[in-house]
Every structure is written in structure tokens, then in C-alpha cells.
Scaffold this active site. Structure first.
Site, mmCIF file in Angstrom:
data_model
loop_
_atom_site.group_PDB
_atom_site.id
_atom_site.type_symbol
_atom_site.label_atom_id
_atom_site.label_comp_id
_atom_site.label_asym_id
_atom_site.label_seq_id
_atom_site.Cartn_x
_atom_site.Cartn_y
_atom_site.Cartn_z
ATOM 1 N N ASP A 13 0.827 -1.197 0.000
ATOM 2 C CA ASP A 13 0.000 0.000 0.000
ATOM 3 C C ASP A 13 0.868 1.257 0.000
ATOM 4 O O ASP A 13 1.902 1.305 0.679
ATOM 5 C CB ASP A 13 -0.880 -0.007 1.271
ATOM 6 C CG ASP A 13 -1.762 1.216 1.379
ATOM 7 O OD1 ASP A 13 -2.712 1.314 0.589
ATOM 8 O OD2 ASP A 13 -1.486 2.076 2.240
ATOM 9 N N GLU A 22 1.561 -0.455 -4.909
ATOM 10 C CA GLU A 22 0.604 0.549 -5.333
ATOM 11 C C GLU A 22 1.317 1.872 -5.596
ATOM 12 O O GLU A 22 1.709 2.585 -4.654
ATOM 13 C CB GLU A 22 -0.489 0.765 -4.267
ATOM 14 C CG GLU A 22 -1.607 1.647 -4.774
ATOM 15 C CD GLU A 22 -2.097 2.677 -3.792
ATOM 16 O OE1 GLU A 22 -3.143 3.291 -4.048
ATOM 17 O OE2 GLU A 22 -1.429 2.910 -2.751
HETATM 18 C C1 QV4 Z 1 -8.732 13.837 6.799
HETATM 19 C C2 QV4 Z 1 -8.252 14.926 5.838
HETATM 20 C C3 QV4 Z 1 -6.881 15.378 6.202
HETATM 21 C C4 QV4 Z 1 -6.941 15.860 7.629
HETATM 22 C C5 QV4 Z 1 -7.448 14.740 8.551
HETATM 23 C C6 QV4 Z 1 -7.598 15.235 9.955
HETATM 24 O O1 QV4 Z 1 -8.255 14.416 4.487
HETATM 25 O O2 QV4 Z 1 -6.419 16.397 5.323
HETATM 26 O O3 QV4 Z 1 -5.666 16.256 8.017
HETATM 27 O O4 QV4 Z 1 -8.693 14.239 8.111
HETATM 28 O O5 QV4 Z 1 -7.707 14.173 10.830
HETATM 29 C C7 QV4 Z 1 -9.136 8.704 5.893
HETATM 30 C C8 QV4 Z 1 -10.143 9.786 5.561
HETATM 31 C C9 QV4 Z 1 -9.452 11.142 5.411
HETATM 32 C C10 QV4 Z 1 -8.701 11.444 6.723
HETATM 33 C C11 QV4 Z 1 -7.715 10.321 6.985
HETATM 34 C C12 QV4 Z 1 -6.968 10.486 8.278
HETATM 35 O O6 QV4 Z 1 -10.793 9.463 4.334
HETATM 36 O O7 QV4 Z 1 -10.414 12.114 5.155
HETATM 37 O O8 QV4 Z 1 -7.986 12.645 6.570
HETATM 38 O O9 QV4 Z 1 -8.416 9.053 7.034
HETATM 39 O O10 QV4 Z 1 -7.813 10.380 9.364
HETATM 40 C C13 QV4 Z 1 -7.739 4.996 2.443
HETATM 41 C C14 QV4 Z 1 -8.766 6.035 2.015
HETATM 42 C C15 QV4 Z 1 -8.491 7.367 2.666
HETATM 43 C C16 QV4 Z 1 -8.414 7.196 4.174
HETATM 44 C C17 QV4 Z 1 -7.254 6.248 4.453
HETATM 45 C C18 QV4 Z 1 -6.982 6.026 5.927
HETATM 46 O O11 QV4 Z 1 -8.718 6.162 0.601
HETATM 47 O O12 QV4 Z 1 -9.557 8.261 2.361
HETATM 48 O O13 QV4 Z 1 -8.224 8.448 4.818
HETATM 49 O O14 QV4 Z 1 -7.571 4.985 3.846
HETATM 50 O O15 QV4 Z 1 -8.104 5.549 6.559
HETATM 51 C C19 QV4 Z 1 -3.152 8.675 -2.998
HETATM 52 C C20 QV4 Z 1 -2.015 7.753 -2.622
HETATM 53 C C21 QV4 Z 1 -2.417 6.298 -2.629
HETATM 54 C C22 QV4 Z 1 -3.703 6.066 -1.831
HETATM 55 C C23 QV4 Z 1 -4.764 7.019 -2.368
HETATM 56 C C24 QV4 Z 1 -6.058 6.887 -1.600
HETATM 57 O O16 QV4 Z 1 -0.898 7.948 -3.480
HETATM 58 O O17 QV4 Z 1 -1.376 5.538 -2.058
HETATM 59 O O18 QV4 Z 1 -4.330 8.355 -2.290
HETATM 60 N N1 QV4 Z 1 -4.146 4.673 -1.870
HETATM 61 C C25 QV4 Z 1 -3.858 3.730 -0.769
HETATM 62 C C26 QV4 Z 1 -5.016 2.803 -0.486
HETATM 63 C C27 QV4 Z 1 -6.143 3.587 0.135
HETATM 64 C C28 QV4 Z 1 -5.713 4.112 1.483
HETATM 65 C C29 QV4 Z 1 -4.310 4.509 1.540
HETATM 66 C C30 QV4 Z 1 -3.450 4.381 0.486
HETATM 67 C C31 QV4 Z 1 -3.780 4.911 2.837
HETATM 68 O O19 QV4 Z 1 -5.371 2.090 -1.630
HETATM 69 O O20 QV4 Z 1 -7.307 2.794 0.253
HETATM 70 O O21 QV4 Z 1 -6.508 5.263 1.818
HETATM 71 O O22 QV4 Z 1 -3.343 3.705 3.466
HETATM 72 O O23 QV4 Z 1 -3.415 8.596 -4.379
#
Ligand code: QV4
Ligand code: CA
Length: 493
Positions: free
Chosen positions: A196, A232
Site C-alpha cells: 500500500d 501501489e
Molecule cells: C482527513 C483529511 C486530512 C486531515 C485529517 C484530519 O483528508 O487532510 O488532516 O482528516 O484528521 C481517511 C479519511 C481522510 C482522513 C484520513 C486520516 O478518508 O479524510 O484525513 O483518514 O484520518 C484509504 C482512504 C483514505 C483514508 C485512508 C486512511 O482512501 O480516504 O483516509 O484509507 O483511513 C493517494 C495515494 C495512494 C492512496 C490514495 C487513496 O498515493 O497511495 O491516495 N491509496 C492507498 C489505499 C487507500 C488508502 C491509503 C493508500 C492509505 O489504496 O485505500 O486510503 O493507506 O493517491
């Protein structure tokens, strides 16, 4: 070879997104083994943050609390049982590995395995990690420690992805803890990992880490077999971080693949251009990529988005998946989703956080199987759709052959053979396809594996007669829900 950790003759994995380990174990035995799947990408097996607002979103599993194997999918004993039973059914397990970060910053609590965590003081005693193990202001210069500018590679790798506290993988201690976690999974018998957020880690840190992991368990794999790694990295071409930086440590996700195929099967780009699909479209070498139509992020507008096809649009989705599985390019992954009530407001799905089908107590629901082999209780199970599982078998049968006998009508009707082993015809046009085509196949009668199955020596759907000259007649009505015919030597009557 597409993946040396697959059992012989198997070439496609499926992502059983948010499934419980006990259901995956059963699915390996009753379906994935018999129907020729190589393996399963499983949701992160390690302890995660319990998010209650919104209530238990799928994405809480991307906020690690420790490397203890306890989540809504099950505990360590259930994980071990799954790995053992799947391997016995010749199906491999590929866990999703979340190692770039821990939870979001701020907040504190107790994770799915009961370990405490504190996102203010950066304390994760279940590992244990302390504030000394994370990237701080000396490495990340954005002030709030979050990533803002994807054009700055250093920022993307040393700062926080959506506020997720960023581990310092340059530290020997951190590498050691992650290597221990990976080795624990390897010793249990997994075949490899999805990494990831690989884009957010330094390629050199990843190779150093991989240098510390064990070879695969010799109960299931030949001695000396390395884990299969797919990373990824979302690279659409517009950012400084390139897929190619990660080829040294394994395969990389090809995100452009699904976006480009969606354009074709949405009729925004003629199918005839698929003649040069793959490297001919500027994509990486076939051996460096994993390919897919959609993933758990972009099917709901997270991570990359970009108008991909999903199970919500079954007709073009099946066609894109059929094309993927028929075409030699890439190592293939089939998404397997659950349904949720989408709620679009200003083009954004306000419900894209919704977690898997669950019971009153928020435990994940069992996957139930209907008499027609489809799944119930909200599980979409694309991997069980006939048009998809029969093409997984097609891919196994034609493995090792090239693309031959390309045909197109100059527009949205295409056909091609895989050596003398398989042939597919696709009509993405409104009008009928009515043509004699060279299939390259030996004379005989073949089952169309899109409209039916090959069962007890007979076709339950249409059959196609190939003459001594390799020619056959194909008629596909433009209005058909499944405007595709596929035949192969494994389904010859
Ligand atoms: C939010 C705000 C922040 C703020 C924070 C305050 O966005 O700016 O500072 O609150 O607390 C979740 C929430 C998100 C939150 C964050 C932290 O959606 O709103 O921040 O948690 O609390 C998944 C979801 C994300 C989720 C994350 C952790 O998609 O929405 O965030 O899990 O729970 C890029 C990357 C790529 C990534 C992609 C999503 O390059 O690597 O974004 N893809 C992978 C996974 C994906 C996962 C992650 C990475 C993180 O496939 O499923 O994100 O592990 O493109
Ligand atoms: Ca990082």
C-alpha cells in the site's frame, strides 16, 4: 512467467475486499481452487484503528495500530486456517501491507486488537513505535507535516498522506519491525504482498526492507522462492514519481490501464486501436505490472478516481474484464466488491465511506451463496460472474501464446486469437456483427464460454463450429447484454 508463486497453470488473482478469513477459506475450497484462480488479495490483516464517525468505514483498515493479526476479518488463528486451507486448494494469499504510516494524526484509542494508540504523542505500544520512529520536521518541510504538492517527490515520501502519521523507513528499528511482521505472514504461508502507498516510500527503503524478508514457506513453495511483490504506485504520467523507480522491488499497479479501457468500452475511443494494446500504448513491460479494471479506491472515487468502469455498469464492465483476461499483457487482478447505496451530490458519492455488509453488532456479514452461484447479502462477487470466471479459465488455457489473427471492422468490432488455443470476438457497436473470421483453432465445435458453460461434454450456451481452414462464422447482435463470444480448446465438445 506471470507469477512464480501461483500454482501451476493459474494466472489471475481476485481481491476479496473486506471478506472475513473464514469466508475466504471456504471460497478457496468451493470456488477459487476449482475455477482456476491463482490467489486472493486480502484486506490488511493487522490491527487497525476503530473509526466510529462515520461508523466503521472500509478505510479504517488503512490506519494501522499494531501488527497483531486481529481485525474485523478475523483473528490470527482464523488467518492461519485460511492460509492453510487456501494453499491446500492451490490458491495463494496476498495480504495488503500498510507500512507507510500508522493512524491519522490526533485522536487516541484502542484498536481492533485491543492495543492502545495515541496519534498526538505518536505512541503505538502494540508494535511498539514512539515519536522517534516517524518523519518529523527535519525530514518534511511543509509546516503542518502533510503532503500538499505531489510535484515534490521528497514531500510525497517524507510527509503525511492525508494526515496519516508517516513512518521513517530509513530507520533500522522501523525496518526491523516491518520485516518481523512480513516474516510472520510469510512463515504462516502467504505468497506475497500488495504494498500500500508504495509511492510514499523511498524505493531504496523498500529494497532494503525486502532484503530482510524470508523466502516462502517450504510446506507450500519450492525452497528459495521469494514473495511476489506488487506495489501501489499511482502514476498517470504527470508527476515526478514514476512506476519505473519501483520495478527493482517487484511489480507495480498500472492505473492507466483501467482508465484507457473504460474509454474504449464507453465508446469514447475506438476499439480498433486496441490492436497495439500494452507496451504499444506506452505502458511498462508486461512483466512489471499488475493490471485491473477497477480497484477498491477508484471504484468509489478515492485514490486516482478517473472514470473507471465498475460492477455498477455490468455490460461495459464485463466487456473490459473479458478483454483484459483474453489479452496477453500484464498480470491480472479481478476486483470483487460489495454493494453500497451510492449518494451522488455534486458529482461526489457521499456514501463512498460505507463499509462491508455487517450485522447489528458491526461484525462483517458472512458471504452467502445463491443456487445460481452468485452471492447474496450485498456481496457483488464479480469473480463469480460466469463471463468473468470463464475468462479466467480462458487465460489459463491460452497461457504462453501470443496475440494472433487480429481483426477489426475499423470501429468498435474486434477479434483476436491466442495462438491456436483461444479466440474472442467483441462487438461494442450498436449494429450487428456478422462475419466469417480466422480463429487459428483446430477444426471442431467449441462452447461459447460467455453465453454458457462447458459441462459434461456439452455447451449450456451457444456453440461455434470451426472449419478445417480455421474459419468460423460469428453473429453477435448489437443490442445484446453480452455482445462477446469466446472459445478455447479447453471447452471443445
Ligand atoms: C482527513 C483529511 C486530512 C486531515 C485529517 C484530519 O483528508 O487532510 O488532516 O482528516 O484528521 C481517511 C479519511 C481522510 C482522513 C484520513 C486520516 O478518508 O479524510 O484525513 O483518514 O484520518 C484509504 C482512504 C483514505 C483514508 C485512508 C486512511 O482512501 O480516504 O483516509 O484509507 O483511513 C493517494 C495515494 C495512494 C492512496 C490514495 C487513496 O498515493 O497511495 O491516495 N491509496 C492507498 C489505499 C487507500 C488508502 C491509503 C493508500 C492509505 O489504496 O485505500 O486510503 O493507506 O493517491
Ligand atoms: Ca512516507
Amino acid at each position: 512467467y506471470s507469477n512464480p508463486t501461483c500454482a501451476d497453470g493459474r494466472h489471475t488473482i481476485t481481491h476479496l475486499f473486506e471478506w472475513k478469513w473464514s469466508d475466504i477459506a471456504q471460497e478457496c475450497e468451493r470456488f477459487l481452487g476449482p475455477y482456476g484462480y491463482c490467489g486472493v488479495q486480502v484486506s490488511p490483516p493487522n490491527e487497525n484503528r476503530v473509526v466510529t464517525s462515520p461508523n466503521r468505514p472500509w478505510w479504517e483498515r488503512y490506519q494501522p495500530v499494531s501488527y497483531k493479526l486481529e481485525t474485523r476479518s478475523g483473528n490470527e488463528q482464523q488467518f492461519r486456517d485460511m492460509v492453510e486451507r487456501c494453499n491446500k486448494a492451490h490458491v495463494r494469499i496476498f495480504p495488503d501491507l500498510v507500512i507507510n504510516h500508522m493512524t491519522g494524526s490526533g485522536g487516541s484509542g484502542s484498536g481492533t486488537g485491543g492495543s492502545n494508540w495515541d496519534g498526538n504523542s505518536l505512541s503505538y505500544p502494540g508494535v511498539p513505535y514512539s515519536n522517534l520512529d516517524f518523519n518529523d520536521g527535519s525530514k518534511c518541510h511543509t509546516g503542518d507535516l502533510n503532503i500538499h504538492n505531489y510535484n515534490n517527490a521528497e514531500e510525497v515520501r517524507n510527509c503525511r498522506l492525508v494526515s496519516l502519521v508517516d513512518l521513517n523507513l530509513g530507520k533500522d528499528y522501523v525496518r526491523g519491525k516491518i520485516a518481523d511482521y512480513m516474516n510472520h505472514l510469510i512463515d504462516i504461508g502467504v505468497a506475497g504482498f500488495r504494498i500500500d502507498a508504495a509511492k510514499h516510500m523511498w524505493p531504496g527503503d523498500l529494497t532494503a526492507l525486502l532484503g530482510r524478508v524470508h523466502n516462502l514457506n517450504t510446506n507450500y513453495f519450492p525452497s528459495g522462492t521469494k514473495p511476489l511483490i506488487f506495489q501501489e504506485v499511482i502514476d498517470m504520467g504527470g508527476e515526478p514519481i514514476k512506476m519505473s523507480e519501483y520495478f527493482q522491488s517487484g511489480r507495480v499497479t498500472n492505473f492507466i490501464y483501467g482508465i484507457k479501457l473504460a474509454q474504449v468500452f464507453r465508446k469514447q475511443n475506438q476499439a480498433k486501436f486496441l490492436k497495439t494494446w500494452g507496451e504499444g500504448w506506452g505502458m511498462p513491460n508486461t512483466n512489471d505490472v499488475i493490471v485491473f479494471i477497477d480497484n477498491h479506491d477508484n471504484q468509489r472515487g478515492h485514490g486516482g478516481g478517473g472514470g473507471v468502469l465498475t460492477h455498477f455498469e455490468p455490460k461495459p464492465y464485463k466487456m473490459a474484464t473479458e478483454f483484459m483476461l483474453a489479452h496477453p499483457y500484464g498480470w491480472t487482478r479481478v476486483m470483487s466488491s460489495y454493494n453500497w447505496d451510492r449518494n451522488f451530490q455534486d458529482g461526489e458519492d457521499k456514501n463512498n465511506w460505507i463499509g462491508p455488509p455487517h450485522n447489528e453488532d458491526m461484525s462483517i456479514k458472512d458471504v452467502t451463496i445463491n443456487s445460481d452461484m452468485s452471492c447474496g447479502d450485498g456481496w457483488a462477487c464479480e469473480h463469480r460472474w460466469r463471463q468473468i470466471y470463464n475468462m479466467v479459465a480462458f487465460r489459463n488455457v491460452v497461457h504462453g501464446t501470443g496475440l494472433t489473427h487480429w481483426w477489426d471492422n475499423g470501429n468498435y468490432q474486434i477479434a483476436f486469437a491466442r495462438g491456436n488455443k483461444g479466440f474472442i470476438v467483441m462487438n461494442a457497436e450498436g449494429s450487428d456483427l456478422n462475419s466469417n473470421l480466422q480463429t487459428g483453432l483446430p477444426q471442431g465445435t467449441y462452447c461459447d464460454v460467455i453465453s454458457g458453460n462447458y459441462e459434461n461434454g456439452q455447451c449450456t450456451g451457444a456453440s461455434i463450429h470451426v472449419g478445417g481452414d480455421g474459419q468460423a462464422h460469428f453473429h453477435i447482435s448489437g443490442g445484446s447484454e453480452d455482445p462477446v463470444i469466446a472459445i478455447h480448446i479447453g471447452a471443445k465438445v
